[in-house]
Write a protein that holds these residues in place. Structure first.
Motif, mmCIF file in Angstrom:
data_model
loop_
_atom_site.group_PDB
_atom_site.id
_atom_site.type_symbol
_atom_site.label_atom_id
_atom_site.label_comp_id
_atom_site.label_asym_id
_atom_site.label_seq_id
_atom_site.Cartn_x
_atom_site.Cartn_y
_atom_site.Cartn_z
ATOM 1 N N LEU A 232 -36.367 -85.567 -51.469
ATOM 2 C CA LEU A 232 -36.112 -87.192 -51.385
ATOM 3 C C LEU A 232 -35.001 -87.727 -51.982
ATOM 4 N N VAL A 233 -33.873 -88.802 -51.585
ATOM 5 C CA VAL A 233 -33.574 -89.704 -52.358
ATOM 6 C C VAL A 233 -33.150 -90.843 -52.294
ATOM 7 N N ARG A 234 -34.039 -91.596 -53.766
ATOM 8 C CA ARG A 234 -33.646 -92.765 -53.564
ATOM 9 C C ARG A 234 -33.033 -93.393 -53.970
ATOM 10 N N THR A 235 -33.009 -94.652 -54.262
ATOM 11 C CA THR A 235 -32.613 -95.894 -55.157
ATOM 12 C C THR A 235 -33.851 -96.788 -55.860
ATOM 13 N N GLN B 151 -47.632 -93.337 -46.189
ATOM 14 C CA GLN B 151 -48.640 -93.699 -45.547
ATOM 15 C C GLN B 151 -48.314 -95.460 -45.377
ATOM 16 N N GLY B 152 -47.613 -96.600 -44.389
ATOM 17 C CA GLY B 152 -48.260 -97.505 -44.164
ATOM 18 C C GLY B 152 -46.117 -97.582 -43.685
ATOM 19 N N THR B 153 -45.919 -96.623 -43.441
ATOM 20 C CA THR B 153 -43.943 -96.952 -43.609
ATOM 21 C C THR B 153 -43.657 -96.347 -42.243
ATOM 22 N N THR B 154 -42.957 -97.585 -42.054
ATOM 23 C CA THR B 154 -42.253 -96.972 -40.960
ATOM 24 C C THR B 154 -40.870 -96.492 -40.656
ATOM 25 N N VAL B 155 -41.202 -95.705 -40.116
ATOM 26 C CA VAL B 155 -39.488 -94.531 -41.066
ATOM 27 C C VAL B 155 -38.913 -94.039 -39.199
ATOM 28 N N ARG B 156 -37.521 -93.744 -39.575
ATOM 29 C CA ARG B 156 -36.738 -93.815 -38.134
ATOM 30 C C ARG B 156 -35.963 -92.243 -38.710
ATOM 31 N N MET B 157 -35.721 -91.481 -37.954
ATOM 32 C CA MET B 157 -35.015 -90.093 -37.907
ATOM 33 C C MET B 157 -33.885 -90.158 -37.518
ATOM 34 N N ARG B 158 -32.900 -89.692 -37.799
ATOM 35 C CA ARG B 158 -31.399 -89.764 -37.803
ATOM 36 C C ARG B 158 -30.658 -88.019 -37.040
ATOM 37 N N CYS C 73 -27.666 -81.889 -38.223
ATOM 38 C CA CYS C 73 -28.236 -82.545 -39.652
ATOM 39 C C CYS C 73 -29.285 -83.734 -39.529
ATOM 40 N N HIS C 74 -30.720 -82.772 -40.086
ATOM 41 C CA HIS C 74 -31.589 -84.045 -39.901
ATOM 42 C C HIS C 74 -32.239 -85.126 -41.095
ATOM 43 N N LEU C 75 -32.236 -86.549 -41.318
ATOM 44 C CA LEU C 75 -33.263 -87.014 -42.238
ATOM 45 C C LEU C 75 -34.209 -88.236 -41.696
ATOM 46 N N LEU C 76 -35.152 -88.664 -42.408
ATOM 47 C CA LEU C 76 -35.837 -89.280 -42.286
ATOM 48 C C LEU C 76 -35.773 -90.035 -43.344
ATOM 49 N N ASP C 77 -35.486 -91.810 -42.529
ATOM 50 C CA ASP C 77 -34.788 -92.750 -43.114
ATOM 51 C C ASP C 77 -36.088 -93.624 -43.415
ATOM 52 N N LEU C 78 -36.809 -93.963 -45.248
ATOM 53 C CA LEU C 78 -37.823 -94.498 -44.620
ATOM 54 C C LEU C 78 -37.800 -95.484 -45.781
ATOM 55 N N GLY C 79 -36.130 -96.436 -45.015
ATOM 56 C CA GLY C 79 -36.541 -97.332 -45.143
ATOM 57 C C GLY C 79 -36.034 -97.839 -47.861
ATOM 58 N N PRO C 80 -37.026 -98.704 -47.829
ATOM 59 C CA PRO C 80 -36.895 -99.292 -48.641
ATOM 60 C C PRO C 80 -37.096 -97.691 -50.264
ATOM 61 N N ARG C 81 -38.272 -97.236 -49.162
ATOM 62 C CA ARG C 81 -38.594 -95.571 -50.445
ATOM 63 C C ARG C 81 -37.775 -94.492 -50.076
ATOM 64 N N GLY C 82 -36.357 -94.196 -49.487
ATOM 65 C CA GLY C 82 -35.397 -94.171 -49.666
ATOM 66 C C GLY C 82 -34.770 -92.708 -47.889
ATOM 67 N N GLU C 83 -35.157 -91.611 -48.894
ATOM 68 C CA GLU C 83 -34.005 -90.877 -47.077
ATOM 69 C C GLU C 83 -34.776 -88.852 -48.080
ATOM 70 N N LEU C 84 -35.286 -88.681 -46.274
ATOM 71 C CA LEU C 84 -36.329 -87.784 -46.445
ATOM 72 C C LEU C 84 -35.285 -86.539 -46.112
ATOM 73 N N PHE C 85 -34.871 -84.957 -46.301
ATOM 74 C CA PHE C 85 -34.431 -84.233 -46.063
ATOM 75 C C PHE C 85 -35.391 -83.214 -46.173
ATOM 76 N N ALA D 195 -19.454 -88.120 -46.006
ATOM 77 C CA ALA D 195 -19.792 -89.725 -45.823
ATOM 78 C C ALA D 195 -20.339 -90.511 -46.113
ATOM 79 N N HIS D 196 -21.826 -90.857 -46.686
ATOM 80 C CA HIS D 196 -22.983 -91.097 -46.760
ATOM 81 C C HIS D 196 -23.320 -92.795 -46.717
ATOM 82 N N ARG D 197 -24.154 -92.506 -46.668
ATOM 83 C CA ARG D 197 -24.205 -94.822 -46.953
ATOM 84 C C ARG D 197 -25.489 -94.925 -47.752
ATOM 85 N N ILE D 198 -25.132 -95.225 -48.905
ATOM 86 C CA ILE D 198 -26.493 -95.359 -49.948
ATOM 87 C C ILE D 198 -26.267 -96.842 -49.626
ATOM 88 N N SER D 199 -28.008 -97.352 -49.539
ATOM 89 C CA SER D 199 -28.241 -98.650 -50.025
ATOM 90 C C SER D 199 -29.229 -98.803 -50.887
#
Length: 220
Positions: free
Chosen positions: A111-114, A132-139, A156-168, A180-184
Motif C-alpha cells: 500500500l502506497v499512500r500520501t 470498506q466504504g471505498t470506491t476502487v478503480r482497477m488499473r 502491472c495491476h493496481l487498485l486505485d483507492l483514491g485518498p487511501r492510496g494505491e494497492l499493489f 513514470a508514475h504519478r502520485i497526488s
C-alpha cells in the motif's frame, strides 16, 4: 520542495521514502513469519544482497538489509506540479520512478499512500488495507518489459483507492519498477509525505487484483 511556480524539478518534494539509510519497522507478526519462512527461491542473479538475505533467518540480517539496501519501496521524484487552484490550493501531482521489491518468499500486498495534512507520521505502520466504504478503480497495463531472455507479456495491476492510496499485489522475491508514475497528495510545509506498508497477501481477501508480473519494468 514545492514552490510557488506551477511546476518544479527539485528532488526534495517527497518525505518518508528516501535513499538509505531507511527508517523501516517490522511488526512482531512479520518477525515471526520471517523466522519460519522458506529459504532460497527464484531470485534474479543480479540481486546479490537479496540472494544472501534468503540464506539466513536471522532478524539482524533482515533489519540490516531494510536499513542499508532496500526497504521494499523506493521513490525517485522527477517533477511536481500544483493541481488546479479550483480543486485545492495545497494539492500537488508528483511524477516519480517507483520501485517495489518484495523480500518475502510469499506474495505480498503493498500500500502506497500520501498523508493528509492532519495525519501523524507513522499512522500507517502495520495497517492493513481497509476497503470498506471505498470506491476502487482497477488499473492495468500489458506493456511492461521483462528481463532479457524471458518470453511473454509483462503485466502491472493496481487498485486505485483514491485518498487511501494505491494497492499493489507482488510476487515473492520479485521486483516491479514503474518509470513514470504519478502520485497526488497535499503539500505540507513545502513537501509531500509518503508512507508505504507491506503485508502478506491472503487469498481470503477476495480482492479482484491479479499479481504483477515478476521482475517487470513499466515505462508509465
Amino acid at each position: 520542495r514545492v514552490g510557488e511556480k506551477p511546476a518544479v524539478w527539485l528532488p526534495a518534494v517527497l518525505r518518508g521514502v528516501r535513499k538509505a539509510p531507511y527508517a523501516t519497522s517490522v511488526t512482531s507478526e512479520g518477525a515471526a513469519v520471517w523466522l519460519q519462512r522458506e529459504l532460497g527461491g527464484q531470485i534474479d542473479s543480479a540481486k546479490g544482497h537479496l540472494i544472501r538475505l534468503q540464506q539466513s533467518r536471522r532478524l539482524s540480517q533482515l533489519l540490516r538489509y531494510l536499513t542499508n539496501f532496500h526497504n521494499g519501496v523506493e521513490v525517485e521524484p522527477h517533477n511536481a506540479r500544483r493541481a488546479p487552484s479550483w480543486y485545492s490550493s495545497s494539492s500537488v501531482n508528483v511524477t516519480v520512478t517507483l520501485e517495489i521489491l518484495s523480500f518475502w518468499p510469499h506474495a505480498s500486498w503493498v500500500l502506497v499512500r500520501t498523508l493528509l495534512p492532519f495525519a501523524e507520521e507513522g499512522e500507517a505502520e502495520g495497517e492493513e488495507p481497509d476497503l470498506q466504504g471505498t470506491t476502487v478503480r482497477m488499473r492495468s497495463w500489458d506493456s511492461a518489459l521483462l528481463p532479457p531472455g524471458r518470453l511473454g507479456k509483462g503485466f502491472c495491476h493496481l487498485l486505485d483507492l483514491g485518498p487511501r492510496g494505491e494497492l499493489f499485489r507482488v510476487q515473492g522475491l520479485s521486483r516491479l519498477e514503474i518509470g513514470a508514475h504519478r502520485i497526488s497528495g497535499h503539500e505540507m510545509d513545502g513537501g509531500l509525505r509518503l508512507e508505504c506498508t507491506m503485508g502478506r497477501w491472503d487469498d481470503e481477501l477476495k480482492l479482484p487484483l491479479p499479481p504483477c508480473t515478476r521482475d517487470a519494468f513499466l515505462h508509465t
